[in-house]
Design an enzyme around this catalytic site. Structure first.
Site, PDB file in Angstrom:
ATOM      1  N   PHE A 130      36.301  38.924  54.112  1.00 39.85           N
ATOM      2  CA  PHE A 130      35.111  38.040  53.201  1.00 39.85           C
ATOM      3  C   PHE A 130      35.772  36.586  53.420  1.00 39.85           C
ATOM      4  O   PHE A 130      35.184  35.973  54.090  1.00 39.85           O
ATOM      5  CB  PHE A 130      35.182  38.285  51.729  1.00 39.85           C
ATOM      6  CG  PHE A 130      34.709  37.493  50.820  1.00 39.85           C
ATOM      7  CD1 PHE A 130      33.538  36.719  51.069  1.00 39.85           C
ATOM      8  CD2 PHE A 130      35.323  37.172  49.632  1.00 39.85           C
ATOM      9  CE1 PHE A 130      33.049  35.649  50.322  1.00 39.85           C
ATOM     10  CE2 PHE A 130      34.837  36.130  48.595  1.00 39.85           C
ATOM     11  CZ  PHE A 130      33.639  35.475  49.167  1.00 39.85           C
TER      12      PHE A 130
ATOM     13  N   TYR B  41      47.238  45.981  42.528  1.00 39.67           N
ATOM     14  CA  TYR B  41      46.890  44.959  43.256  1.00 39.67           C
ATOM     15  C   TYR B  41      47.540  43.681  43.200  1.00 39.67           C
ATOM     16  O   TYR B  41      48.431  43.000  44.017  1.00 39.67           O
ATOM     17  CB  TYR B  41      45.533  44.474  43.405  1.00 39.67           C
ATOM     18  CG  TYR B  41      45.068  43.462  44.036  1.00 39.67           C
ATOM     19  CD1 TYR B  41      45.281  43.142  45.305  1.00 39.67           C
ATOM     20  CD2 TYR B  41      44.439  42.523  43.057  1.00 39.67           C
ATOM     21  CE1 TYR B  41      44.912  41.847  45.693  1.00 39.67           C
ATOM     22  CE2 TYR B  41      44.148  41.172  43.640  1.00 39.67           C
ATOM     23  CZ  TYR B  41      44.317  40.667  45.096  1.00 39.67           C
ATOM     24  OH  TYR B  41      43.714  39.453  45.456  1.00 39.67           O
TER      25      TYR B  41
ATOM     26  N   LYS C  23      50.644  41.427  45.483  1.00 38.86           N
ATOM     27  CA  LYS C  23      50.322  40.127  45.779  1.00 38.86           C
ATOM     28  C   LYS C  23      51.480  39.360  45.079  1.00 38.86           C
ATOM     29  O   LYS C  23      52.129  38.007  45.889  1.00 38.86           O
ATOM     30  CB  LYS C  23      49.217  39.463  45.172  1.00 38.86           C
ATOM     31  CG  LYS C  23      47.906  40.150  45.870  1.00 38.86           C
ATOM     32  CD  LYS C  23      47.787  39.804  47.176  1.00 38.86           C
ATOM     33  CE  LYS C  23      47.359  38.282  47.786  1.00 38.86           C
ATOM     34  NZ  LYS C  23      47.115  38.283  49.187  1.00 38.86           N
TER      35      LYS C  23
ATOM     36  N   LYS D 298      32.507  44.505  45.580  1.00 42.37           N
ATOM     37  CA  LYS D 298      33.189  43.978  44.687  1.00 42.37           C
ATOM     38  C   LYS D 298      32.037  43.296  43.527  1.00 42.37           C
ATOM     39  O   LYS D 298      30.839  43.511  44.112  1.00 42.37           O
ATOM     40  CB  LYS D 298      33.399  42.503  45.447  1.00 42.37           C
ATOM     41  CG  LYS D 298      34.802  42.882  46.375  1.00 42.37           C
ATOM     42  CD  LYS D 298      36.015  42.873  45.579  1.00 42.37           C
ATOM     43  CE  LYS D 298      37.108  43.464  46.685  1.00 42.37           C
ATOM     44  NZ  LYS D 298      37.608  42.602  47.534  1.00 42.37           N
TER      45      LYS D 298
ATOM     46  N   PRO E  98      26.753  48.463  37.184  1.00 43.65           N
ATOM     47  CA  PRO E  98      27.766  48.787  36.207  1.00 43.65           C
ATOM     48  C   PRO E  98      28.369  47.447  35.829  1.00 43.65           C
ATOM     49  O   PRO E  98      28.580  46.542  36.318  1.00 43.65           O
ATOM     50  CB  PRO E  98      28.912  49.638  37.128  1.00 43.65           C
ATOM     51  CG  PRO E  98      28.530  49.245  38.447  1.00 43.65           C
ATOM     52  CD  PRO E  98      26.901  48.625  38.623  1.00 43.65           C
TER      53      PRO E  98
ATOM     54  N   ARG F 286      37.631  48.812  32.993  1.00 41.86           N
ATOM     55  CA  ARG F 286      38.657  49.033  33.795  1.00 41.86           C
ATOM     56  C   ARG F 286      40.019  49.247  33.149  1.00 41.86           C
ATOM     57  O   ARG F 286      40.434  48.302  32.010  1.00 41.86           O
ATOM     58  CB  ARG F 286      38.862  47.648  34.976  1.00 41.86           C
ATOM     59  CG  ARG F 286      40.055  47.852  35.898  1.00 41.86           C
ATOM     60  CD  ARG F 286      40.135  46.446  36.576  1.00 41.86           C
ATOM     61  NE  ARG F 286      39.267  46.511  37.567  1.00 41.86           N
ATOM     62  CZ  ARG F 286      38.729  45.278  38.316  1.00 41.86           C
ATOM     63  NH1 ARG F 286      39.447  44.209  37.806  1.00 41.86           N
ATOM     64  NH2 ARG F 286      37.861  45.495  39.229  1.00 41.86           N
TER      65      ARG F 286
HETATM   66  N1  LIG Z   1      38.220  37.638  46.934  1.00 43.70           N
HETATM   67  C1  LIG Z   1      38.705  36.873  46.055  1.00 43.70           C
HETATM   68  O1  LIG Z   1      37.984  36.382  45.304  1.00 43.70           O
HETATM   69  C2  LIG Z   1      39.921  36.305  46.313  1.00 43.70           C
HETATM   70  C3  LIG Z   1      40.532  35.565  45.237  1.00 43.70           C
HETATM   71  C4  LIG Z   1      41.850  34.723  45.334  1.00 43.70           C
HETATM   72  C5  LIG Z   1      42.670  35.485  46.408  1.00 43.70           C
HETATM   73  N2  LIG Z   1      42.125  36.205  47.286  1.00 43.70           N
HETATM   74  C6  LIG Z   1      43.076  36.504  48.522  1.00 43.70           C
HETATM   75  O2  LIG Z   1      42.514  36.115  49.712  1.00 43.70           O
HETATM   76  C7  LIG Z   1      42.817  37.011  50.752  1.00 43.70           C
HETATM   77  C8  LIG Z   1      41.401  37.443  51.221  1.00 43.70           C
HETATM   78  O3  LIG Z   1      40.652  38.269  50.468  1.00 43.70           O
HETATM   79  P1  LIG Z   1      39.331  38.782  50.785  1.00 43.70           P
HETATM   80  O4  LIG Z   1      38.658  39.038  49.427  1.00 43.70           O
HETATM   81  O5  LIG Z   1      38.703  38.056  51.676  1.00 43.70           O
HETATM   82  O6  LIG Z   1      39.580  40.272  51.097  1.00 43.70           O
HETATM   83  P2  LIG Z   1      38.922  41.510  51.994  1.00 43.70           P
HETATM   84  O7  LIG Z   1      39.209  42.705  51.375  1.00 43.70           O
HETATM   85  O8  LIG Z   1      37.336  41.174  52.301  1.00 43.70           O
HETATM   86  O9  LIG Z   1      39.488  41.239  53.348  1.00 43.70           O
HETATM   87  C9  LIG Z   1      40.647  41.731  53.870  1.00 43.70           C
HETATM   88  C10 LIG Z   1      40.809  41.880  55.344  1.00 43.70           C
HETATM   89  O10 LIG Z   1      42.296  42.248  55.771  1.00 43.70           O
HETATM   90  C11 LIG Z   1      42.000  43.147  56.761  1.00 43.70           C
HETATM   91  N3  LIG Z   1      43.172  44.004  56.583  1.00 43.70           N
HETATM   92  C12 LIG Z   1      43.825  44.668  55.672  1.00 43.70           C
HETATM   93  N4  LIG Z   1      44.730  45.335  55.910  1.00 43.70           N
HETATM   94  C13 LIG Z   1      45.379  44.687  57.096  1.00 43.70           C
HETATM   95  C14 LIG Z   1      46.439  44.897  58.092  1.00 43.70           C
HETATM   96  N5  LIG Z   1      47.439  45.781  57.653  1.00 43.70           N
HETATM   97  N6  LIG Z   1      46.476  44.310  58.937  1.00 43.70           N
HETATM   98  C15 LIG Z   1      45.516  43.422  59.580  1.00 43.70           C
HETATM   99  N7  LIG Z   1      44.455  43.288  58.739  1.00 43.70           N
HETATM  100  C16 LIG Z   1      44.282  43.761  57.616  1.00 43.70           C
HETATM  101  C17 LIG Z   1      40.797  43.790  56.355  1.00 43.70           C
HETATM  102  O11 LIG Z   1      40.507  44.616  57.461  1.00 43.70           O
HETATM  103  C18 LIG Z   1      40.071  42.923  55.834  1.00 43.70           C
HETATM  104  O12 LIG Z   1      39.190  42.466  56.995  1.00 43.70           O
HETATM  105  C19 LIG Z   1      43.560  38.183  50.237  1.00 43.70           C
HETATM  106  O13 LIG Z   1      45.056  37.912  50.391  1.00 43.70           O
HETATM  107  C20 LIG Z   1      43.300  38.200  48.680  1.00 43.70           C
HETATM  108  O14 LIG Z   1      44.451  38.562  47.952  1.00 43.70           O
HETATM  109  C21 LIG Z   1      41.106  36.656  47.102  1.00 43.70           C
END
Ligand SMILES: NC(=O)c1ccc[n+]([C@@H]2O[C@H](COP(=O)([O-])OP(=O)(O)OC[C@H]3O[C@@H](n4cnc5c(N)ncnc54)[C@H](O)[C@@H]3O)[C@@H](O)[C@H]2O)c1
Length: 334
Positions: free
Chosen positions: A11, A148, A152, A187, A203, A271
């Site tokens: 994302f 999770y 992190k 999500k 939900p 949850r």
């Molecule tokens: N989405 C949110 O609201 C949010 C908020 C704060 C921080 N974050 C952080 O931002 C980052 C991205 O979040 P997101 O929502 O885009 O996540 P997401 O789940 O949409 O994307 C994660 C990506 O990482 C890849 N991935 C997973 N394991 C892997 C591995 N071993 N090697 C290579 N690629 C791998 C997946 O294929 C996927 O494309 C994360 O670190 C998350 O903790 C997200």
């Protein structure tokens, strides 16, 4: 400049790759992703238009392949992670492997690298845990409440230790909840939008009064751009847009934008250990000159329109057996 992005098919990563390619046409963007269930191959098709972008299917835990690909890069932005809290409550193993071990492998490469000038470690507000009133600063203690968030937080602590022990050029960035195009339909916001479009029940965990602070993904991309440009190594930056909404308010807004009835909402058991409220104080990133541009109302309109226009993107994910199994298990009876 050559910049490596891990998790660039997910994302936030894919939004960042598109944003950076557009705004920095003379830079080279190396996109690394394992393509787990969370990555949609159609996202990569959207990114194909950027000639300064190259995709590599690699697991970040594979040290040799990662060292090879990061060789010669100036900056790494590390997004790749297992990210869905509900899945971490079912089985946390992949979270520990990718979020902790994967980060460790990248840190080892950064430690040895001669070319890397900045390692941007993407983290989350969830590492601080819940707060009833007020906001967490970058110095607040870490208090994760689910596997999770714990994975992190563990990664953040590893980065901090490498900063102290080896003076690597790292910066930690902690965001609040993001929303926008290309987010997986498991999500909260995309699930609500797509279920509403399909006239399916939506939900709502518990009484729906949990508060999240919503940041539009384009603003996240701008914040990272600012940090690449003038963030100080060794620092932690919180990023939020100060747009707190109760979960049920978010659902009402989505339903009104889609012209759907509120009786699509169904309360489901909350949850386990669900954090009530997240909130970040963001003075440090403001001092770098960053201000969010999108308010929640504008961002959610853009997001809903994107899911309306890109139905094939999310339908291919929801049609998969993997998703159906997860959904049935998570929301029995829906
Ligand atoms: N989405 C949110 O609201 C949010 C908020 C704060 C921080 N974050 C952080 O931002 C980052 C991205 O979040 P997101 O929502 O885009 O996540 P997401 O789940 O949409 O994307 C994660 C990506 O990482 C890849 N991935 C997973 N394991 C892997 C591995 N071993 N090697 C290579 N690629 C791998 C997946 O294929 C996927 O494309 C994360 O670190 C998350 O903790 C997200």
């Amino acid at each position: 400049m050559r910049i490596a992005v891990t998790g660039g098919a997910g994302f936030i990563g894919s939004n960042f790759v598109a944003f950076f390619c557009k705004n920095h046409p003379t830079d080279e963007i190396v996109n690394i992703d394992k393509m787990t269930y969370a990555a949609n191959p159609m996202t990569l098709e959207f990114l194909e238009i950027y000639e300064n972008h190259k995709f590599f299917k690699i697991d970040i835990c594979n040290f040799d392949e990662m060292e090879n690909i990061l060789n010669g890069c100036d900056v790494v932005v590390h997004f790749a992670a297992e990210t869905h809290v509900d899945r971490s409550l079912q089985n946390a193993e992949d979270f520990l492997t990718t979020d902790v071990l994967g980060t460790f492998r990248i840190l080892e490469i950064v430690k040895k690298s001669k070319s890397l000038k900045k390692y941007i470690h993407i983290s989350t507000d969830e590492v601080y845990g819940s707060i009833e009133a007020g906001s967490f600063t970058e110095n607040s203690p870490l208090n994760p409440t689910n596997p999770y968030a714990a994975s992190k937080a563990a990664a953040d602590l590893l980065v901090l230790s490498y900063l102290k022990c080896y003076r690597i050029p790292a910066i930690i960035v902690r965001f609040t909840n993001n929303f926008g195009p290309f987010q997986h339909p498991e999500k909260f916001i995309p699930l609500a939008i797509t279920n509403a479009m399909e006239n399916k029940k939506i939900p709502l965990y518990g009484d729906g009064t949990q508060v999240r602070d919503w940041l539009f993904v384009q603003d996240t991309c701008r914040a990272i751009e600012v940090i690449i440009d003038r963030g100080k190594t060794g620092e932690i930056y919180n990023v939020s847009a100060h747009q707190e909404r109760q979960n049920k308010q978010v659902l009402f807004k989505i339903l009104s934008l889609l012209g759907k009835d509120e009786n699509l909402i169904v309360q489901v058991p909350d949850r386990v250990a669900h954090d009530r409220r997240y909130s970040l104080s963001c003075e440090k990133i403001q001092e770098l000159g960053f201000e969010p541009v999108f308010n929640f109302e504008k961002g959610i309109e853009v997001t809903v329109k994107w899911y309306e226009r890109n139905q094939q993107w999310w339908k291919t994910v929801k049609d998969k057996d993997e998703f159906k199994k997860y959904y049935k298990n998570r929301y029995p009876g829906l």
